[in-house]
Design an enzyme around this catalytic site. Structure first.
Site, PDB file in Angstrom:
ATOM      1  N   ARG A  50     -10.347  40.266  18.084  1.00 21.59           N
ATOM      2  CA  ARG A  50     -10.899  40.882  19.303  1.00 21.59           C
ATOM      3  C   ARG A  50     -11.210  39.823  20.349  1.00 21.59           C
ATOM      4  O   ARG A  50     -10.995  40.028  21.543  1.00 21.59           O
ATOM      5  CB  ARG A  50     -12.144  41.715  18.961  1.00 21.59           C
ATOM      6  CG  ARG A  50     -12.647  42.518  20.158  1.00 21.59           C
ATOM      7  CD  ARG A  50     -13.727  43.509  19.783  1.00 21.59           C
ATOM      8  NE  ARG A  50     -14.925  42.851  19.316  1.00 21.59           N
ATOM      9  CZ  ARG A  50     -15.981  43.482  18.805  1.00 21.59           C
ATOM     10  NH1 ARG A  50     -15.972  44.797  18.693  1.00 21.59           N
ATOM     11  NH2 ARG A  50     -17.040  42.801  18.402  1.00 21.59           N
ATOM     12  N   LYS A 149     -14.826  42.364  25.473  1.00 19.98           N
ATOM     13  CA  LYS A 149     -16.220  41.996  25.180  1.00 19.98           C
ATOM     14  C   LYS A 149     -16.530  40.762  26.020  1.00 19.98           C
ATOM     15  O   LYS A 149     -16.442  39.629  25.567  1.00 19.98           O
ATOM     16  CB  LYS A 149     -16.379  41.737  23.673  1.00 19.98           C
ATOM     17  CG  LYS A 149     -17.835  41.770  23.215  1.00 19.98           C
ATOM     18  CD  LYS A 149     -17.932  41.879  21.715  1.00 19.98           C
ATOM     19  CE  LYS A 149     -19.328  41.588  21.206  1.00 19.98           C
ATOM     20  NZ  LYS A 149     -20.365  42.492  21.682  1.00 19.98           N
ATOM     21  N   GLU A 182     -21.095  55.259  24.426  1.00 23.43           N
ATOM     22  CA  GLU A 182     -21.658  54.486  23.309  1.00 23.43           C
ATOM     23  C   GLU A 182     -23.105  54.172  23.652  1.00 23.43           C
ATOM     24  O   GLU A 182     -23.621  54.660  24.667  1.00 23.43           O
ATOM     25  CB  GLU A 182     -20.858  53.206  23.087  1.00 23.43           C
ATOM     26  CG  GLU A 182     -20.843  52.291  24.307  1.00 23.43           C
ATOM     27  CD  GLU A 182     -20.130  50.964  24.053  1.00 23.43           C
ATOM     28  OE1 GLU A 182     -19.768  50.667  22.922  1.00 23.43           O
ATOM     29  OE2 GLU A 182     -19.966  50.236  25.037  1.00 23.43           O
TER      30      GLU A 182
HETATM   31  N1  PMP Z   1     -20.807  48.428  21.940  1.00 17.58           N
HETATM   32  C1  PMP Z   1     -21.279  47.373  22.607  1.00 17.58           C
HETATM   33  C2  PMP Z   1     -21.480  47.483  24.075  1.00 17.58           C
HETATM   34  C3  PMP Z   1     -21.566  46.189  21.920  1.00 17.58           C
HETATM   35  O1  PMP Z   1     -22.022  45.117  22.580  1.00 17.58           O
HETATM   36  C4  PMP Z   1     -21.362  46.128  20.526  1.00 17.58           C
HETATM   37  C5  PMP Z   1     -21.637  44.849  19.779  1.00 17.58           C
HETATM   38  N2  PMP Z   1     -22.989  44.547  19.746  1.00 17.58           N
HETATM   39  C6  PMP Z   1     -20.908  47.268  19.868  1.00 17.58           C
HETATM   40  C7  PMP Z   1     -20.614  48.401  20.614  1.00 17.58           C
HETATM   41  C8  PMP Z   1     -20.669  47.279  18.390  1.00 17.58           C
HETATM   42  O2  PMP Z   1     -19.536  46.502  18.080  1.00 17.58           O
HETATM   43  P1  PMP Z   1     -19.413  45.686  16.735  1.00 17.58           P
HETATM   44  O3  PMP Z   1     -19.513  46.690  15.628  1.00 17.58           O
HETATM   45  O4  PMP Z   1     -18.068  45.063  16.808  1.00 17.58           O
HETATM   46  O5  PMP Z   1     -20.527  44.712  16.700  1.00 17.58           O
END
Ligand code: PMP
Length: 289
Positions: A50, A149, A182
């Site tokens: 990622r 990200k 989310e």
């Molecule tokens: N959404 C956002 C905006 C995030 O920053 C994160 C990570 N903290 C997630 C979802 C969850 O992603 P991951 O399971 O890859 O940590």
């Protein structure tokens, strides 16, 4: 604490980057948050993939091969003598001038910090989180792909402030159409009529690594998962709700906008997923030592 910056390790007080780094001046860069459990890094390949995809989407070339970056990450954990913790991996555009253009930033900065992690308090895992809907919307596809990200977290931070001011543990973020996207740092799932549902990535969610693990576990358990557009109504009327994220792991959400979700307690499907998630974190991963 030993912090990796561009190939060298520094104690915390000496771990510094230039004030001309575009990561600082413009939030120009990408990052990952990664967990390790009992001497093994959980889903390392997925996080590294990622990171490289986020970088390539913003036209940033990470100056290290995947293998070298992975080795540096493992070495950072070793130097800090940690067996359980959290890694913050950051790649910025690097040092440039005060102008916007990255053409004056010849070398991206790579930073790796290994630390202990503070989770939500244990009580939140037992009783579940309260969530409120935030006025701040998730970034639109037309502005910057929410798949990236990036170091631009300001709208999520604004939403987090709203949630905190409302006394909630997490904030729900909608997209420009008003569909559920989310939470400020976690993906969201509901259990409704025996099916697990989560918004599709196209609704503006980050493609969470933990989200993928939750889907994998549901598949294993023979529970149908549907990635389908969702409104707040779906959450208000769901039987169960839970959030997923590297830091949060899988955590029950029991209230949205003061309406209890289901009976207002963590549900059986959520508990089953949490249990299996912990089994996975303790039984797989890339060996550190
Ligand atoms: N959404 C956002 C905006 C995030 O920053 C994160 C990570 N903290 C997630 C979802 C969850 O992603 P991951 O399971 O890859 O940590």
């Amino acid at each position: 604490m030993q912090i990796y910056i561009d190939g060298d390790f520094y104690p915390e007080s000496e771990a510094k980057v230039s004030v001309f780094d575009h990561g600082l001046l413009y939030g120009d860069g990408v990052f990952e948050g990664i967990r390790f459990y009992k001497g093994r890094v959980f889903r390392l390949e997925e996080h590294i993939s990622r990171l490289y995809k986020s970088a390539s989407a913003i036209h940033l070339k990470i100056p290290l091969e995947r293998k070298t970056l992975t080795a540096a990450l493992l070495e950072t954990i070793r130097r800090n003598e940690l067996r359980d913790g959290y890694i913050r991996l950051v790649v910025t555009r690097g040092k440039g001038n005060l102008g916007l253009s990255p053409e004056h930033c010849p070398k991206p900065t790579v930073i790796i910090i290994a630390a202990k992690i503070t989770l939500y308090p244990e009580e939140s895992y037992q009783k579940g989180l309260k969530v409120v809907t935030c006025a701040t919307r998730r970034i639109a596809h037309g502005a910057l792909s929410p798949m990236v990200k990036s170091l631009n977290y300001l709208n999520n931070i604004m939403a987090k402030i709203e949630a905190t001011h409302a006394g909630a543990g997490e904030g729900l973020m909608l997209n420009e159409q008003g569909l559920v996207s989310e939470c400020t740092g976690d993906n969201i799932f509901i259990v409704s009529e025996g099916i697990i549902r989560t918004p599709p990535i196209s609704s503006g969610a980050l493609a969470g690594v933990t989200r993928a693990v939750a889907i994998q576990i549901a598949d294993e358990l023979g529970i149908e998962v549907s990635e389908s557009e969702m409104t707040r109504y779906d959450i208000y009327t769901a039987e169960e709700c839970f959030l997923t994220g590297t830091a949060a792991e899988i955590i029950p959400a029991v209230e949205l906008d003061r309406r209890p979700i289901g009976d207002g307690k963590p549900g059986p499907v959520t508990r089953r997923l949490m249990e299996r998630f912990h089994e996975l974190t303790e039984s797989e991963g890339t060996t550190i030592f």
